[in-house]
Design a protein around this motif. Structure first.
Motif, PDB file in Angstrom:
ATOM      1  N   ALA A  21       7.430  12.088  24.415  1.00  0.00           N
ATOM      2  CA  ALA A  21       6.621  12.859  23.468  1.00  0.00           C
ATOM      3  C   ALA A  21       5.295  12.164  23.178  1.00  0.00           C
ATOM      4  O   ALA A  21       4.256  12.813  23.015  1.00  0.00           O
ATOM      5  N   PHE A  22       5.329  10.836  23.116  1.00  0.00           N
ATOM      6  CA  PHE A  22       4.134  10.040  22.829  1.00  0.00           C
ATOM      7  C   PHE A  22       4.170   8.793  23.718  1.00  0.00           C
ATOM      8  O   PHE A  22       4.587   7.718  23.276  1.00  0.00           O
ATOM      9  N   PRO A  23       3.768   8.909  24.985  1.00  0.00           N
ATOM     10  CA  PRO A  23       3.930   7.796  25.930  1.00  0.00           C
ATOM     11  C   PRO A  23       3.216   6.511  25.521  1.00  0.00           C
ATOM     12  O   PRO A  23       3.763   5.426  25.626  1.00  0.00           O
ATOM     13  N   MET A  24       1.967   6.601  25.094  1.00  0.00           N
ATOM     14  CA  MET A  24       1.196   5.458  24.604  1.00  0.00           C
ATOM     15  C   MET A  24       1.216   4.264  25.561  1.00  0.00           C
ATOM     16  O   MET A  24       1.392   3.110  25.155  1.00  0.00           O
ATOM     17  N   LYS A  25       1.054   4.534  26.848  1.00  0.00           N
ATOM     18  CA  LYS A  25       1.105   3.457  27.838  1.00  0.00           C
ATOM     19  C   LYS A  25      -0.045   2.465  27.661  1.00  0.00           C
ATOM     20  O   LYS A  25       0.149   1.258  27.822  1.00  0.00           O
ATOM     21  N   SER A  26      -1.219   2.971  27.341  1.00  0.00           N
ATOM     22  CA  SER A  26      -2.351   2.059  27.143  1.00  0.00           C
ATOM     23  C   SER A  26      -2.140   1.178  25.925  1.00  0.00           C
ATOM     24  O   SER A  26      -2.416  -0.032  25.950  1.00  0.00           O
ATOM     25  N   MET A  27      -1.627   1.774  24.850  1.00  0.00           N
ATOM     26  CA  MET A  27      -1.398   1.003  23.641  1.00  0.00           C
ATOM     27  C   MET A  27      -0.316  -0.057  23.840  1.00  0.00           C
ATOM     28  O   MET A  27      -0.366  -1.138  23.257  1.00  0.00           O
ATOM     29  N   GLN A  28       0.673   0.261  24.699  1.00  0.00           N
ATOM     30  CA  GLN A  28       1.750  -0.701  24.937  1.00  0.00           C
ATOM     31  C   GLN A  28       1.210  -2.016  25.496  1.00  0.00           C
ATOM     32  O   GLN A  28       1.728  -3.089  25.194  1.00  0.00           O
ATOM     33  N   LYS A  29       0.152  -1.917  26.305  1.00  0.00           N
ATOM     34  CA  LYS A  29      -0.433  -3.129  26.876  1.00  0.00           C
ATOM     35  C   LYS A  29      -1.033  -4.027  25.796  1.00  0.00           C
ATOM     36  O   LYS A  29      -1.144  -5.237  25.982  1.00  0.00           O
ATOM     37  N   ILE A  30      -1.395  -3.410  24.678  1.00  0.00           N
ATOM     38  CA  ILE A  30      -2.048  -4.163  23.610  1.00  0.00           C
ATOM     39  C   ILE A  30      -1.042  -4.671  22.582  1.00  0.00           C
ATOM     40  O   ILE A  30      -1.048  -5.855  22.230  1.00  0.00           O
ATOM     41  N   ILE A  31      -0.149  -3.781  22.122  1.00  0.00           N
ATOM     42  CA  ILE A  31       0.747  -4.164  21.025  1.00  0.00           C
ATOM     43  C   ILE A  31       2.172  -4.457  21.486  1.00  0.00           C
ATOM     44  O   ILE A  31       2.999  -4.876  20.681  1.00  0.00           O
ATOM     45  N   GLY A  32       2.485  -4.184  22.779  1.00  0.00           N
ATOM     46  CA  GLY A  32       3.798  -4.512  23.301  1.00  0.00           C
ATOM     47  C   GLY A  32       4.785  -3.362  23.270  1.00  0.00           C
ATOM     48  O   GLY A  32       4.590  -2.363  22.564  1.00  0.00           O
ATOM     49  N   TRP A  33       5.864  -3.529  24.048  1.00  0.00           N
ATOM     50  CA  TRP A  33       6.866  -2.472  24.202  1.00  0.00           C
ATOM     51  C   TRP A  33       7.593  -2.180  22.903  1.00  0.00           C
ATOM     52  O   TRP A  33       7.755  -1.030  22.500  1.00  0.00           O
ATOM     53  N   ARG A  34       8.056  -3.208  22.220  1.00  0.00           N
ATOM     54  CA  ARG A  34       8.860  -2.998  21.017  1.00  0.00           C
ATOM     55  C   ARG A  34       8.069  -2.254  19.939  1.00  0.00           C
ATOM     56  O   ARG A  34       8.591  -1.360  19.267  1.00  0.00           O
ATOM     57  N   ALA A  35       6.815  -2.610  19.780  1.00  0.00           N
ATOM     58  CA  ALA A  35       6.002  -1.950  18.761  1.00  0.00           C
ATOM     59  C   ALA A  35       5.754  -0.479  19.102  1.00  0.00           C
ATOM     60  O   ALA A  35       5.795   0.391  18.218  1.00  0.00           O
ATOM     61  N   THR A  36       5.514  -0.190  20.379  1.00  0.00           N
ATOM     62  CA  THR A  36       5.277   1.211  20.750  1.00  0.00           C
ATOM     63  C   THR A  36       6.555   2.035  20.632  1.00  0.00           C
ATOM     64  O   THR A  36       6.496   3.216  20.277  1.00  0.00           O
ATOM     65  N   VAL A  37       7.706   1.432  20.911  1.00  0.00           N
ATOM     66  CA  VAL A  37       8.974   2.142  20.714  1.00  0.00           C
ATOM     67  C   VAL A  37       9.134   2.502  19.240  1.00  0.00           C
ATOM     68  O   VAL A  37       9.521   3.627  18.887  1.00  0.00           O
ATOM     69  N   GLY A  38       8.851   1.554  18.362  1.00  0.00           N
ATOM     70  CA  GLY A  38       8.958   1.820  16.931  1.00  0.00           C
ATOM     71  C   GLY A  38       7.984   2.887  16.469  1.00  0.00           C
ATOM     72  O   GLY A  38       8.339   3.769  15.671  1.00  0.00           O
ATOM     73  N   LEU A  39       6.755   2.826  16.983  1.00  0.00           N
ATOM     74  CA  LEU A  39       5.759   3.824  16.603  1.00  0.00           C
ATOM     75  C   LEU A  39       6.147   5.202  17.115  1.00  0.00           C
ATOM     76  O   LEU A  39       5.987   6.214  16.412  1.00  0.00           O
ATOM     77  N   THR A  40       6.669   5.262  18.330  1.00  0.00           N
ATOM     78  CA  THR A  40       7.136   6.541  18.875  1.00  0.00           C
ATOM     79  C   THR A  40       8.228   7.132  18.008  1.00  0.00           C
ATOM     80  O   THR A  40       8.246   8.339  17.730  1.00  0.00           O
ATOM     81  N   ALA A  41       9.171   6.302  17.575  1.00  0.00           N
ATOM     82  CA  ALA A  41      10.264   6.779  16.732  1.00  0.00           C
ATOM     83  C   ALA A  41       9.722   7.363  15.427  1.00  0.00           C
ATOM     84  O   ALA A  41      10.184   8.428  14.973  1.00  0.00           O
ATOM     85  N   ILE A  42       8.743   6.682  14.822  1.00  0.00           N
ATOM     86  CA  ILE A  42       8.161   7.178  13.580  1.00  0.00           C
ATOM     87  C   ILE A  42       7.494   8.534  13.796  1.00  0.00           C
ATOM     88  O   ILE A  42       7.679   9.486  13.014  1.00  0.00           O
ATOM     89  N   LEU A  43       6.698   8.646  14.875  1.00  0.00           N
ATOM     90  CA  LEU A  43       6.006   9.895  15.158  1.00  0.00           C
ATOM     91  C   LEU A  43       6.984  11.028  15.443  1.00  0.00           C
ATOM     92  O   LEU A  43       6.832  12.148  14.925  1.00  0.00           O
ATOM     93  N   CYS A  44       8.003  10.761  16.275  1.00  0.00           N
ATOM     94  CA  CYS A  44       8.977  11.803  16.615  1.00  0.00           C
ATOM     95  C   CYS A  44       9.769  12.236  15.388  1.00  0.00           C
ATOM     96  O   CYS A  44      10.036  13.431  15.192  1.00  0.00           O
ATOM     97  N   ASN A  45      10.168  11.264  14.557  1.00  0.00           N
ATOM     98  CA  ASN A  45      10.919  11.609  13.353  1.00  0.00           C
ATOM     99  C   ASN A  45      10.069  12.441  12.399  1.00  0.00           C
ATOM    100  O   ASN A  45      10.570  13.361  11.734  1.00  0.00           O
ATOM    101  N   THR A  46       8.790  12.130  12.327  1.00  0.00           N
ATOM    102  CA  THR A  46       7.890  12.901  11.468  1.00  0.00           C
ATOM    103  C   THR A  46       7.743  14.333  11.964  1.00  0.00           C
ATOM    104  O   THR A  46       7.846  15.295  11.194  1.00  0.00           O
TER     105      THR A  46
END
Length: 335
Positions: free
Chosen positions: A289-314
């Motif tokens: 739903a929110f791949p954020m591949k570019s952002m993952q390179k900056i903030i890391g996998w774990r952070a993007t997984v958490g951000l994706t969960a927040i966005l999807c839950n919202t």
């Protein structure tokens, strides 16, 4: 292909139901009409498709003399299938998701297998990947194993897809028709007599186990399940989800709703709870739903997984009002 010659009535009804998105629906429907030579009826169940897409789907389905049923809210796959059951009066029914594409002869091969084996369920070769590369894709499901074993710790379920993740064109000659343990709802052929025997689909199952529940119920009634390699379809992935897809996708894969369904399924069949696979799937699959591949390179996998969960839950919380509550006691009208 639709015909009106009553002396040569179709033996099969194709039931289309939503899986997790809508943007692939027009492509999937066009592939079905183009690649299916077998005489068939179709019941298209539309649950909340954006109206621009729905208008096109309705026109194409009804122009060929088929049935198009729409609900403005989101439907779970089993609830959608149950809406179609009272309208089916053919010997077979092919359940297909709204995001699959087909190779020529797919339906003929399924029916031939059912005729020759007496199977209650027949599963095709299911590939996965971009539709444009069909059939040069990886295998998702080519039959498989579904076992329930019991020991001093209770009953456990083991499931494995046949030839999963191998290249289809490399393995094609090794694929053989055989009895198998389970199916996938991407595409599956069911004998109408078997559906009548096991009853309607369980509306409480909204996650991963709807096809497993059907397979276990069919096997409990003595019906055979076969894998037919000559029938080839693909679960078409590769295109990014759009904002028109995200509400249904996030509601469909809401962790709370899905995991309640999983606990229900395991209790229904007396299985020991083991949900690591489901939780990992939800974590990884919802990232579409929110791949954020570019952002993952900056903030890391774990952070993007958490951000994706927040966005999807919202998105799920905002859109969940559109989910039509499944009928807890669907009526299965025998024909």
């Amino acid at each position: 292909m639709t015909q009106t010659d009553n002396s040569n009535a179709p033996r099969v009804t194709i039931v289309v139901s939503p899986r997790e998105r809508f943007e692939q629906a027009e492509m999937s429907l066009a592939s079905c009409f183009e690649k299916t030579d077998t005489l068939f009826r179709m019941i298209y169940i539309d649950g909340g498709t954006p109206r621009a897409i729905a208008h096109t789907l309705k026109e194409k389905v009804e122009r060929r003399g088929h049935i198009y049923l729409r609900r403005d809210g989101f439907l779970t796959p089993n609830d959608a299938r149950n809406l179609a059951l009272p309208l089916i009066d053919t010997e077979y029914v092919a359940f297909i998701d709204n995001d699959v594409v087909f190779q020529p002869g797919w339906l003929d091969a399924l029916i031939r297998c059912a005729d020759e084996t007496g199977a209650g369920l027949v599963t095709p070769t299911i590939l996965v990947g971009p539709a444009a590369r069909m059939p040069d894709l990886s295998i998702h499901h080519a039959g498989g194993i579904l076992k329930v074993e019991e020991d001093e710790h209770g009953k456990t379920m083991y499931r494995r897809h046949g030839f999963e993740h191998t290249r289809y064109l490399e393995m094609k000659d090794e694929l053989k028709r055989q009895e198998t343990g389970c199916t996938e709802f991407h595409v599956v052929l069911a004998r109408k007599a078997m559906i009548d025997d096991i009853g309607p689909f369980d509306p409480n199952l909204v996650g991963f186990t709807d096809e497993i529940d059907m397979a276990l119920a069919a096997r409990a009634k003595g019906w055979k399940i076969f894998y037919e390699p000559d029938s080839v379809i693909a679960y078409a992935v590769g295109k990014r989800l759009t904002w028109r897809d995200r509400p249904y996708f996030c509601v469909r894969w809401s962790p709370g709703r899905v995991m309640r369904a999983e606990r229900y399924f395991y209790d229904k069949w007396g299985l020991t709870h083991d949900f690591d696979r489901q939780r990992n799937f939800l974590r990884d699959h919802r990232r579409h739903a929110f791949p954020m591949k570019s952002m993952q390179k900056i903030i890391g996998w774990r952070a993007t997984v958490g951000l994706t969960a927040i966005l999807c839950n919202t998105v799920s919380a905002i859109s969940s009002w559109r989910l039509i509550r499944p009928n807890p006691t669907p009526q299965h009208t025998r024909q």
